[in-house]
Enzyme design. Sequence first.
Site, mmCIF file in Angstrom:
data_model
loop_
_atom_site.group_PDB
_atom_site.id
_atom_site.type_symbol
_atom_site.label_atom_id
_atom_site.label_comp_id
_atom_site.label_asym_id
_atom_site.label_seq_id
_atom_site.Cartn_x
_atom_site.Cartn_y
_atom_site.Cartn_z
ATOM 1 N N HIS I 22 0.839 -1.069 0.016
ATOM 2 C CA HIS I 22 0.078 -0.025 -0.203
ATOM 3 C C HIS I 22 0.839 1.323 0.085
ATOM 4 O O HIS I 22 1.800 1.512 0.789
ATOM 5 C CB HIS I 22 -0.889 -0.145 1.298
ATOM 6 N N ASP I 30 7.816 6.063 -20.896
ATOM 7 C CA ASP I 30 7.879 6.073 -22.413
ATOM 8 C C ASP I 30 9.322 5.712 -22.755
ATOM 9 O O ASP I 30 10.078 5.740 -21.960
ATOM 10 C CB ASP I 30 7.289 7.500 -23.038
ATOM 11 N N ASP I 64 -4.422 3.676 -5.004
ATOM 12 C CA ASP I 64 -4.698 4.017 -3.637
ATOM 13 C C ASP I 64 -5.950 4.964 -3.478
ATOM 14 O O ASP I 64 -5.869 5.927 -3.989
ATOM 15 C CB ASP I 64 -3.209 4.646 -3.289
ATOM 16 N N MET I 74 2.904 13.679 -16.345
ATOM 17 C CA MET I 74 4.028 14.686 -16.318
ATOM 18 C C MET I 74 3.679 15.797 -17.462
ATOM 19 O O MET I 74 3.495 15.484 -18.374
ATOM 20 C CB MET I 74 5.339 13.853 -16.953
ATOM 21 N N TYR I 111 10.669 13.771 -12.387
ATOM 22 C CA TYR I 111 11.943 12.840 -12.450
ATOM 23 C C TYR I 111 12.479 12.453 -10.841
ATOM 24 O O TYR I 111 12.633 11.520 -10.656
ATOM 25 C CB TYR I 111 13.205 13.638 -12.908
ATOM 26 N N TYR I 129 3.714 13.217 -23.642
ATOM 27 C CA TYR I 129 2.800 13.250 -22.304
ATOM 28 C C TYR I 129 2.621 11.899 -21.659
ATOM 29 O O TYR I 129 1.610 11.660 -20.836
ATOM 30 C CB TYR I 129 1.769 13.949 -22.362
ATOM 31 N N ASN I 131 4.134 9.495 -19.780
ATOM 32 C CA ASN I 131 4.672 9.147 -18.348
ATOM 33 C C ASN I 131 3.623 9.244 -17.541
ATOM 34 O O ASN I 131 3.079 10.158 -17.245
ATOM 35 C CB ASN I 131 5.865 9.633 -17.994
#
Lengths: 142, 142, 142, 142, 142, 142, 142, 142, 142, 142
Positions: I22, I30, I64, I74, I111, I129, I131
């Site tokens: 958890h 990518d 979650d 991102m 990152y 776009y 990730n």
Amino acid sequence: MLKYIKSCISPELLKVLMEMGHSDEIVLADGNFPAASHNDKIVRLDGNDIPSILEGILFLMPLDTYVENPICLMMHGEEVERPQIWKEYEELVTKSENVFKAEYLSRESFYERAKTAYAIVTTSEKALYANIILKKGVIVEG
Amino acid sequence: MLKYIKSCISPELLKVLMEMGHSDEIVLADGNFPAASHNDKIVRLDGNDIPSILEGILFLMPLDTYVENPICLMMHGEEVERPQIWKEYEELVTKSENVFKAEYLSRESFYERAKTAYAIVTTSEKALYANIILKKGVIVEG
Amino acid sequence: MLKYIKSCISPELLKVLMEMGHSDEIVLADGNFPAASHNDKIVRLDGNDIPSILEGILFLMPLDTYVENPICLMMHGEEVERPQIWKEYEELVTKSENVFKAEYLSRESFYERAKTAYAIVTTSEKALYANIILKKGVIVEG
Amino acid sequence: MLKYIKSCISPELLKVLMEMGHSDEIVLADGNFPAASHNDKIVRLDGNDIPSILEGILFLMPLDTYVENPICLMMHGEEVERPQIWKEYEELVTKSENVFKAEYLSRESFYERAKTAYAIVTTSEKALYANIILKKGVIVEG
Amino acid sequence: MLKYIKSCISPELLKVLMEMGHSDEIVLADGNFPAASHNDKIVRLDGNDIPSILEGILFLMPLDTYVENPICLMMHGEEVERPQIWKEYEELVTKSENVFKAEYLSRESFYERAKTAYAIVTTSEKALYANIILKKGVIVEG
Amino acid sequence: MLKYIKSCISPELLKVLMEMGHSDEIVLADGNFPAASHNDKIVRLDGNDIPSILEGILFLMPLDTYVENPICLMMHGEEVERPQIWKEYEELVTKSENVFKAEYLSRESFYERAKTAYAIVTTSEKALYANIILKKGVIVEG
Amino acid sequence: MLKYIKSCISPELLKVLMEMGHSDEIVLADGNFPAASHNDKIVRLDGNDIPSILEGILFLMPLDTYVENPICLMMHGEEVERPQIWKEYEELVTKSENVFKAEYLSRESFYERAKTAYAIVTTSEKALYANIILKKGVIVEG
Amino acid sequence: MLKYIKSCISPELLKVLMEMGHSDEIVLADGNFPAASHNDKIVRLDGNDIPSILEGILFLMPLDTYVENPICLMMHGEEVERPQIWKEYEELVTKSENVFKAEYLSRESFYERAKTAYAIVTTSEKALYANIILKKGVIVEG
Amino acid sequence: MLKYIKSCISPELLKVLMEMGHSDEIVLADGNFPAASHNDKIVRLDGNDIPSILEGILFLMPLDTYVENPICLMMHGEEVERPQIWKEYEELVTKSENVFKAEYLSRESFYERAKTAYAIVTTSEKALYANIILKKGVIVEG
Amino acid sequence: MLKYIKSCISPELLKVLMEMGHSDEIVLADGNFPAASHNDKIVRLDGNDIPSILEGILFLMPLDTYVENPICLMMHGEEVERPQIWKEYEELVTKSENVFKAEYLSRESFYERAKTAYAIVTTSEKALYANIILKKGVIVEG
């Protein structure tokens, strides 16, 4: 370094000597011996000659008294007289074991024997006829 | 063994010397130096003294000429006169490098420097003041 | 890099050459040789041709003078004339060893021999007939 | 070996180049660079010079066009004129990328940058000023 | 990722293809092939089908022209007509090699052959009759 | 087993003792000491008590005479009288070193010191106050 | 240490005993037994004698009741009377298993049997005739 | 933990099940099975019984329908009536596979078969006759 | 392969997903993401796009629900309109979790977040776009 | 399996428990605990609940009586009444230790504490509030 242990006996060699049991064999090989192609366990002692290593080992490790010849030497063929290095070995062994009993093997037989040894110690020994195998004896009081 | 390589230079040491680059340092340590607690890369050369190893290394590896002192020695304190082993080192280095320029470090500083060295070579050298650090120079023709 | 060591001799190759003993063999294989499926110990020297590696090795390692042919070459079949690369090898070996004595093996026999060699060096050699095996000789003065 | 891959690009280098992502950097280091003490991932290409490796890399890997300078060169100080090797680099990069934009770092800064690179390729390049860092760009069509 | 390399060719697969030499074989196995029990070197490419991997490999790796059949396919028994996936393979191979010459093995023979291959690539190919072995040819210009 | 080496000194412990240098420390810990969480190098000697190990170590390893207290003991607090095990230690050390000079550390300080030791030897010692640290001295004649 | 586990039973030995299944064998070897050359799995218990280890093992591990002799002893030849250590073993085993049924092997047969055992425990036992093999039985309630 | 995966299926077991291919076999062994001496790949599931593991496996893994008996059970000899645990197995397998076809092996044959299995799962199953081998079938839709 | 597990979910990825607990996070990156320089645990899925992997993961792993945004995307800067790939993600997540709540991070923050993730899955996804980070939720019924 | 050891205590867990010393802590974590991201030493016991493991551990390992609270429990916030699983724990601990003294930590504090524990045992426990830390006590008679 430790007290009573000759400085040419490396930590790794000492560990190997302790792990060996009754009848296990160790090869002390000259600088040209093809060690790594004849055994998986190699202890390198570059820069040392065999007599000083032999002396260090014999101080700690008894030879096997249950077999006729606890020592093997490698013959190269038609030796005319006993090589000087064998005399050194005889002196060192006799000092420690009171007796010097050696088996003499041809190069091929010696190489085969080296394959089944517990370990090979590679040295920078330059003398001819210097390869030697020691069979470990029984420690009565450890 | 190989031609031109002194027999005390082990395969592992030779590999380490080759992998080192310009300005990397190697420590030649006496038999009591706490090597394994000061560096992760340890090359053991039990049974050898430092001068013979030093000679073998200097034949193959030039010292750094871009720094003032490519050599470090370890002082023990109030030395009255220059130790004999330093004179041996000076002779060997001068023969190879024409000049001998050394920095003198306290025991604490030497130990700290050993931590950042590329490797430590452990020997059985018994002389006092014998620890020495070499900084590798540039190979022009490999 | 080190003095006297040709730059194409990698640290790993140098270590392998040192660990080899009298009669151990090393294969210098061309770029298409199936090296990894014929030996567990592989030293890659991508981007290098065999003659320059051979020259670097012969400077350090003597060939075996106790056997008739310390060199093996691989025949591809009905060669009409001696390949150019063999002439290069002959020149290099003769310069170092004064003599060039080679055994000529079929592709199958050469592959079998490679399996029992101490190591195979993979190169980017493009010449045909370029595969060669060297048998290490005795170092008298290390 | 494979088609389209220059023979100096080793399997290990090719794997490293593929694993690198956008903005990861790779160092091509001359023969004296202290590579192993500045990065954990080292790809050795002994015997090769940097221009041929650079050409092999640029064929496969684009440079980063999102930063001003995808290339780093190492200055040694007061260079009077542009070193010949830089001209070679410029030609190779321009051929592949149409443009050559480089950042110039002092030795100290270059060494620091090498520590955070994805990998260092060690070569046998002998030219001065030859160390170079490449920042990987984006692959549009894989 | 790199230019010219299909995205389904993983870094590990590329490294394996490069390390293979002339006559080494690689198996492209469907999703149900018992790969790990038939070879120690396994490259997993989950989620990919075989034709796209085959195309990526053939772009880089020539097939062996020294043997009659550089390709092996696995028969399941009394196939009435040529499976569609074989036609795809034939098209891809012919495009790259101009010719398609395949040997047809029973399941048992194919499994035995897979044990001696250089590596097995596991895929998620779902077509029947899809298992295929490629024998690497000679790279003339690397 | 070897001559002169007590049977409770394992091969691994002997190797560790040899690798230690001047000023390196070793901890002999009782059966409840949290050894593995305080040091990475652990030598287990289950079934042995500390005095017999201590005797075996002191036979081989001198204590440091350059520091005031080459021995550390762990206090548990308000000890009324000197524990019996300390008297045993004193006797053994005095027999070997002629003198017994110990530093007394709190539990917290002892635990911290154990983290920087060269190794911890775990034993089955049941006596309270039995934990002890030895600082290795200089070997003059190896 | 744990409750109910004798202090001479090391964590590693306990793990080995648990991993063993019905009919797996373990050798308790005296201090001179060549253990490492007869089995890959070695548990060292330097400084301990066999009876105390045997007692600790028998508390946790039942012997095999499906075979006639779950115990092997090593004969040295013409024993005149039953060695004292065998009487100790008999007492310990009978206390735990109600019965003592042993097979008697020659030295050669014992050594061969040791090669196929699950593990060998090396001890510092000094008594003659002390080597013993135990065959694990079935745990009914774990 | 993941949705749909029974909690007794460990990450390692799941990985093993996925890596298995058509016709690979897995052994579910009771708590006394000598697993580690019969296979190199062992998955321990201490504390679990076989039926719950079997149910978890069958939910994910089909049995082989190309062989007559995708299940092996171990006979202990003259069983009078079918053991209860076999009935549980039959129910679980039938629920998942519609059919229950088992081969019955002697203890010796079962042990031999276990040596060639892909893996052995060790459990804490206490029932007699509980050892079982499953042969993996074909996944049509992954 | 196994039933119910999408073929693009490799054994290694499945093991990683199971080991996560958890609140542990996993990055789907990518084809240009510098994965290996941002995390030690890398799962490569070359040749696959992110939506198919995402679908396979969401089938097995809940997100979650104790945090506001169990998903991170991102941003590249001044996006004018919502990228197509985000709409795909939204559809897939909503189908599985009923809701789609995402946090939007700058490249630098993304990152940094990737460095502390449990693992990074590298894909061959080519969309910009793409990730995405998933935070694992609680499994109620395993 | 061994006598007296509950079958859910795996060989690896038993080894860990033995290696732990006085004051070392072990975490028993429920099925959703992010174990692998909070500690390097993980013992997986999939398929088991915590009470049965706790009972097996307490039989062998005493709790620390030198601290006020040798047990840590994890609070989730505003618990209205004492969870059922805590009552089970209290009963088990009291049976073994005569007393139950626990510290109650917030989720964040518990996670931090888990990072410094000797090991984390992952279970398939499904009850809320089930995570528990045990601090090992002193073994008087091993």
